[in-house]
Each structure stands twice: as structure tokens, then as C-alpha cells.
Design a protein around this motif. Structure first.
Motif, PDB file in Angstrom:
ATOM      1  N   LEU A   1       0.823  -1.190   0.000  1.00 29.43           N
ATOM      2  CA  LEU A   1       0.000   0.000   0.000  1.00 29.43           C
ATOM      3  C   LEU A   1       0.863   1.248   0.000  1.00 29.43           C
ATOM      4  N   THR A   2       0.355   2.312  -0.618  1.00 31.49           N
ATOM      5  CA  THR A   2       1.049   3.592  -0.605  1.00 31.49           C
ATOM      6  C   THR A   2       0.741   4.317   0.709  1.00 31.49           C
ATOM      7  N   GLU A   3       1.337   5.491   0.876  1.00 29.30           N
ATOM      8  CA  GLU A   3       1.125   6.261   2.097  1.00 29.30           C
ATOM      9  C   GLU A   3      -0.340   6.630   2.295  1.00 29.30           C
ATOM     10  N   ASP A   4      -1.061   6.866   1.192  1.00 30.08           N
ATOM     11  CA  ASP A   4      -2.468   7.260   1.320  1.00 30.08           C
ATOM     12  C   ASP A   4      -3.427   6.075   1.237  1.00 30.08           C
ATOM     13  N   GLY A   5      -2.892   4.856   1.352  1.00 30.84           N
ATOM     14  CA  GLY A   5      -3.752   3.676   1.433  1.00 30.84           C
ATOM     15  C   GLY A   5      -4.102   3.036   0.113  1.00 30.84           C
ATOM     16  N   ARG A   6      -3.602   3.588  -0.996  1.00 29.37           N
ATOM     17  CA  ARG A   6      -3.888   2.985  -2.297  1.00 29.37           C
ATOM     18  C   ARG A   6      -2.939   1.826  -2.575  1.00 29.37           C
ATOM     19  N   THR A   7      -3.365   0.899  -3.452  1.00 27.92           N
ATOM     20  CA  THR A   7      -2.525  -0.256  -3.790  1.00 27.92           C
ATOM     21  C   THR A   7      -1.311   0.192  -4.596  1.00 27.92           C
ATOM     22  N   ASN A   8      -0.134  -0.279  -4.205  1.00 24.05           N
ATOM     23  CA  ASN A   8       1.090   0.032  -4.941  1.00 24.05           C
ATOM     24  C   ASN A   8       1.042  -0.564  -6.340  1.00 24.05           C
ATOM     25  N   ASN A   9       1.702   0.085  -7.305  1.00 25.99           N
ATOM     26  CA  ASN A   9       1.779  -0.514  -8.641  1.00 25.99           C
ATOM     27  C   ASN A   9       2.802  -1.659  -8.645  1.00 25.99           C
ATOM     28  N   LEU A  10       2.710  -2.496  -9.683  1.00 24.69           N
ATOM     29  CA  LEU A  10       3.542  -3.705  -9.751  1.00 24.69           C
ATOM     30  C   LEU A  10       5.031  -3.370  -9.804  1.00 24.69           C
ATOM     31  N   ALA A  11       5.395  -2.276 -10.490  1.00 22.33           N
ATOM     32  CA  ALA A  11       6.803  -1.909 -10.614  1.00 22.33           C
ATOM     33  C   ALA A  11       7.414  -1.591  -9.258  1.00 22.33           C
ATOM     34  N   GLN A  12       6.636  -0.878  -8.395  1.00 17.77           N
ATOM     35  CA  GLN A  12       7.156  -0.520  -7.071  1.00 17.77           C
ATOM     36  C   GLN A  12       7.341  -1.763  -6.213  1.00 17.77           C
ATOM     37  N   VAL A  13       6.360  -2.696  -6.289  1.00 18.19           N
ATOM     38  CA  VAL A  13       6.478  -3.945  -5.520  1.00 18.19           C
ATOM     39  C   VAL A  13       7.717  -4.718  -5.971  1.00 18.19           C
ATOM     40  N   GLU A  14       7.928  -4.769  -7.305  1.00 16.52           N
ATOM     41  CA  GLU A  14       9.083  -5.497  -7.829  1.00 16.52           C
ATOM     42  C   GLU A  14      10.382  -4.837  -7.381  1.00 16.52           C
ATOM     43  N   LYS A  15      10.409  -3.504  -7.391  1.00 18.58           N
ATOM     44  CA  LYS A  15      11.608  -2.783  -6.951  1.00 18.58           C
ATOM     45  C   LYS A  15      11.905  -3.077  -5.489  1.00 18.58           C
ATOM     46  N   ASP A  16      10.844  -3.048  -4.641  1.00 20.98           N
ATOM     47  CA  ASP A  16      11.030  -3.314  -3.209  1.00 20.98           C
ATOM     48  C   ASP A  16      11.550  -4.727  -2.985  1.00 20.98           C
ATOM     49  N   LEU A  17      11.018  -5.688  -3.765  1.00 20.76           N
ATOM     50  CA  LEU A  17      11.458  -7.079  -3.618  1.00 20.76           C
ATOM     51  C   LEU A  17      12.926  -7.234  -3.988  1.00 20.76           C
TER      52      LEU A  17
END
Length: 485
Positions: free
Chosen positions: A426-442
């Protein structure tokens, strides 16, 4: 899957042929006139032709004659309602592989087509290997269905029409050597010497001796041997800086001045290749900038196999034919499951790795069809990647943090409560993160967990190292925290 072109002006016959071919696993293409058929031969990748003789405007004989004049060498099976002996003789003389009277039994036509395709593939393989042994490889000997490879070959053909230096960049195993030989063979220097050396396999003293000679030796240098022809320097980035300066002097003086001979006019076409970006080596002061601009007049990029998946089928067919003949085995090809697996793999070793994998599979198989089991390393690699993807999909998201409106004020003052852990999806405002951000975090998490060891990170993520490097660059991650171990 072979593409079969049907040239016939009868719509009913075209529809029947299309259904028959599709049922047998072929990909039919239909042309209802001779002119349309020739146009499709120009624009499409066709493996065989089924041709009707009697058509308005341009008949089958004219089509056969045009195919011969334009150097189309696909097998042609002729079918006609007028099977006169003179027509049969004329068609065979013009290059037809077989001749049938309408109506043709589907079984007979399919058997004839399969035999023609096998013979065509064997002839192509033998021609390519003969050209390779004679040092006469051409652009026609290179698999090029993919847009990336077509672009490289188009650049190679333009380079062959000039005498300027050529720089071929590409990963190991992509066919840089084939491109260099094809340029030489199609250029005006064809028939003159083609001398090839690899700068990365020799130390500085050996390179100096072979390029410029020594006082103690009267042997001819490679420049002497290549006079009037082409000198191919592979892995030019490994050339020591001192020898780079002497190579640059050749472009400036236009004279060959070696330790063992008098100065002579410099008449050598230079083609260089590298698996590393010379521009990057230049920025790192490992390659002379002035020499780089001398060599980089006409750059050609050889795409990796993962960027030219459309060529895998033709490459597999070629290697299966080549090694089946060499080993005396009767191998029909790969099963659909094996082909799907080969197309999915990223091939870090490129065409050379594919060639070795096919050779090993032919030695392993007990049947006439190569199955996924004959490619155990590739199968294991892909299964590991699939398991990781499945694990990521099955991960349950963490509970959402408490909203401020739902919090109950404590009766007595308490120590400050720790800030709730942010949900990774989730983003800071509660929205679902995009796939690219999740992949980057992983990827960031994996880099930290494995201390930046790229092999371990790539293995854990189930991707190739080249893909991992590309992702690091794409997401702007710090590559310094990783190493090649």
C-alpha cells in the motif's frame, strides 16, 4: 511450425488446403494469384509452396520461373487439373519438388510436403556448414525472422558496401563472428584473406608479436597476412593501451611499419568486435577515446537471443538437423512442450548455449522427438522461477494499520506508541502500490538479504543475471552494493 504458401485461384481449393494444412500442424498462407504469391514470398517467412499451374494473368510456370530468377529456393509442390507430360517435365526443370493431378489425396500431399521440408532443411544445413568451413558465410546463412536481427543484417549489408571500419557489439554467443565473415564475403574484398584473432586470449607480448612483429622474428604479422583483405579483431576492448596507440597510428599514417619489415601501404579492412561497451571502457580510461571514434564509424549491434525469440524455431531446426546427421541419429525435432520451454528460457549464453543444449539433448534422447526431459538444466531453471512467482502470488497481505478515527483515547497517559508498520503493498495514502514498485522493493530486499551477491540474488528471484542487471538500471538501484559473486 512451418509456414506453407498455397497459390491457387480456386477459393474452394484454397479453403480445403488451408483446413488440411492446419490440421497437420502447419501454418497456411493463401494467395489467389501468382503476383500475390510472389509478393508474399518477398514479405513473409515461407518454408514451402503448394502451387496451381493453371491461373489467369500469371500461371504456375511463370511463378516457378520468377521464383528461380529471384533466388527463392523453397520447395514447390505443383498440383493441376491438366497433368500433361510436357507440363510435368517443364515444372521439374524449373525446380518443382513434386507434381500431383487434382484432386490430390490429402495423405499423399502431406507426405510429399513433409519429405520436401526435411530435404529443404537438410540442404540449408549442409549449405550453411559448407559455407562456414570454406569461410564464405553470407547473410542468408543467418536466422533472421525477428525484427532485431533483421535490423542488424540490414546494417551489415550496408557495411559490406563500404570499406570503412566496422564495430560489432554484442554479448558472447550472439554471432559476432558470423556477422564479420558475412560482411567480408559480401564486400569487394571477398576472396581475399580474412584473418581473425581474439585479443582476450593472448597476453600483451603475444598480441604485440602477432600484430606488429618483433626484432627476433621474421614471421609475417596479421596485418601482412591480411593485406588486400579483412582483419577481424575480436574482443578489441582487451587490447592493451600501448598497442591501441600503435593501432591508431595505422589509421593516421596509412602505413604498416613492423619490427621485421620495411614500411608498406596499409590496405586492410578492419572489423572489430566486443562484448563490452567500448564507450564505457573509454569513460573508465581503459580504452583510448581517439581510437574509439576511429572504430565506431559504423557500429552494428548483435541482439541477444532473448530479444529475438522469433528466431529460436529456425535455430533449433538447424541444430537438430546438423547434429542428427553428425551423430547418425534420426531425430524429427522438438515436441511442442519442449519448444515452448526453449522459447521461454532467457539463454544467457545466447545462440552458442542453445546449440550446446540441442547437441546434449540429441545425445540423451532415446526417441525421435526431443522432450523437455532432454533439457534438465533449462527445465530446472524455469521451474525454480515458476515456484518463486507462485510463492509471491500466494503471500497474504499484512493487516491494514488502524485508522486514526478508530483509535480509542487511553484513560491514562502512555508511552508513545510505535508507528504502525507500513504495508508493503500500500502507498502512504492507502492505495494499492503498482507492480513496478512492488518489484523494486522485492529486489532491494533480496539485495540486502544476500549481501549484494548477484548470483544469489538472481537465483533467489528466479531470473537471469542479465535480467537482474537490467532491472537494477531500470529502477535506479545502486549497483555498487552488489558484486558479481
Amino acid at each position: 511450425m512451418a509456414n506453407i504458401l498455397v497459390i491457387d485461384d480456386d477459393p474452394i481449393q484454397c479453403r480445403l488446403s488451408e483446413e488440411m494444412l492446419r490440421a497437420q500442424g502447419f501454418e497456411p498462407l493463401i494467395a489467389q494469384s501468382g503476383a500475390d504469391g510472389l509478393a508474399m514470398l518477398d514479405s513473409e517467412n515461407i518454408q514451402a509452396v503448394i502451387l496451381d499451374l493453371v491461373m489467369p494473368e500469371m500461371d504456375g510456370m511463370t511463378v516457378l520461373s520468377e521464383m528461380r530468377s529471384r533466388n527463392f529456393n523453397q520447395p514447390v509442390i505443383v498440383q493441376t487439373a491438366q497433368p500433361a507430360v510436357e507440363n510435368i517435365i517443364s515444372a521439374i526443370r524449373l525446380g518443382a519438388s513434386d507434381f500431383f493431378s487434382k484432386p490430390v489425396a490429402p495423405e499423399r500431399l502431406i507426405i510429399s510436403l513433409q519429405n520436401a521440408l526435411k530435404r529443404f532443411e537438410l540442404e540449408n544445413c549442409l549449405r550453411t556448414e559448407t559455407h562456414r568451413q570454406k569461410g564464405a558465410l553470407s547473410f542468408n546463412d543467418m536466422a533472421a525472422k525477428s525484427p532485431a536481427m533483421k535490423k542488424s543484417i540490414a546494417h551489415g549489408e550496408k557495411a559490406a558496401a563500404t570499406q570503412i571500419p566496422v564495430l560489432i557489439e554484442g554479448e558472447a554467443g550472439t554471432g559476432r563472428d558470423m556477422m564479420a565473415r558475412a560482411i567480408h564475403h559480401q564486400a569487394k574484398r571477398s576472396g581475399k584473406p580474412f584473418i581473425a584473432i581474439n585479443c582476450s586470449t593472448m597476453d600483451a607480448d603475444e598480441l604485440e608479436a602477432i600484430l606488429f612483429g618483433t626484432q627476433e622474428s621474421s614471421d609475417k604479422t596479421v596485418f601482412d597476412q591480411a593485406q588486400g583483405g579483412t582483419l577481424y579483431l575480436d574482443e578489441i576492448g582487451a587490447l592493451p593501451l600501448e598497442l591501441q596507440g600503435r593501432l591508431l597510428a595505422l589509421f593516421t599514417d596509412k602505413m604498416i611499419s613492423t619490427a621485421a619489415s620495411e614500411p608498406a601501404p596499409f590496405d586492410v579492412r578492419l572489423i572489430c568486435a566486443t562484448s563490452k561497451r567500448l564507450l564505457n571502457l573509454t569513460k573508465q580510461k581503459q580504452f583510448r577515446e581517439d581510437l574509439y571514434y576511429r572504430l565506431n564509424i559504423f557500429p552494428i549491434y548483435m541482439p541477444p537471443l532473448r530479444d529475438r525469440v522469433e528466431d529460436i524455431d529456425d535455430l533449433v531446426s538447424h541444430f537438430v538437423t546438423k547434429f542428427s546427421v553428425a551423430e547418425g541419429r534420426r531425430i524429427e525435432g522438438c515436441s511442442p512442450e519442449a519448444m515452448a520451454m526453449l522459447r521461454q528460457y532467457e539463454w544467457p549464453g545466447n545462440v552458442r548455449q542453445l546449440e550446446n543444449a540441442i547437441y546434449r539433448a540429441i545425445l540423451l534422447t532415446e526417441d525421435g522427438i526431443l522432450s523437455p526431459n532432454e533439457f534438465p538444466q533449462i527445465q530446472t531453471s524455469l521451474q525454480g522461477a515458476e515456484k518463486l512467482r507462485h510463492a509471491l502470488k500466494s503471500m497474504s497481505p499484512q493487516a491494514a494499520p488502524d485508522h486514526i478515527d478508530a483509535a480509542v483515547a487511553p484513560a491514562t497517559p502512555l508511552k508513545p506508541k510505535a508507528k504502525p508498520t507500513k504495508d508493503r503493498f500500500l502507498t502512504e495514502d492507502g492505495r494499492t502500490n503498482n507492480l513496478a514498485q512492488v518489484e523494486k522493493d522485492l529486489i532491494e530486499f533480496a539485495l540486502k538479504k544476500h549481501n549484494g551477491k548477484m548470483s544469489a540474488v538472481a537465483r533467489a528471484l528466479g531470473i537471469g543475471r542479465s535480467t537482474l542487471y537490467r532491472k537494477l538500471k531500470e529502477y535506479g538501484l545502486d549497483g555498487d552494493q552488489s558484486n558479481a559473486a
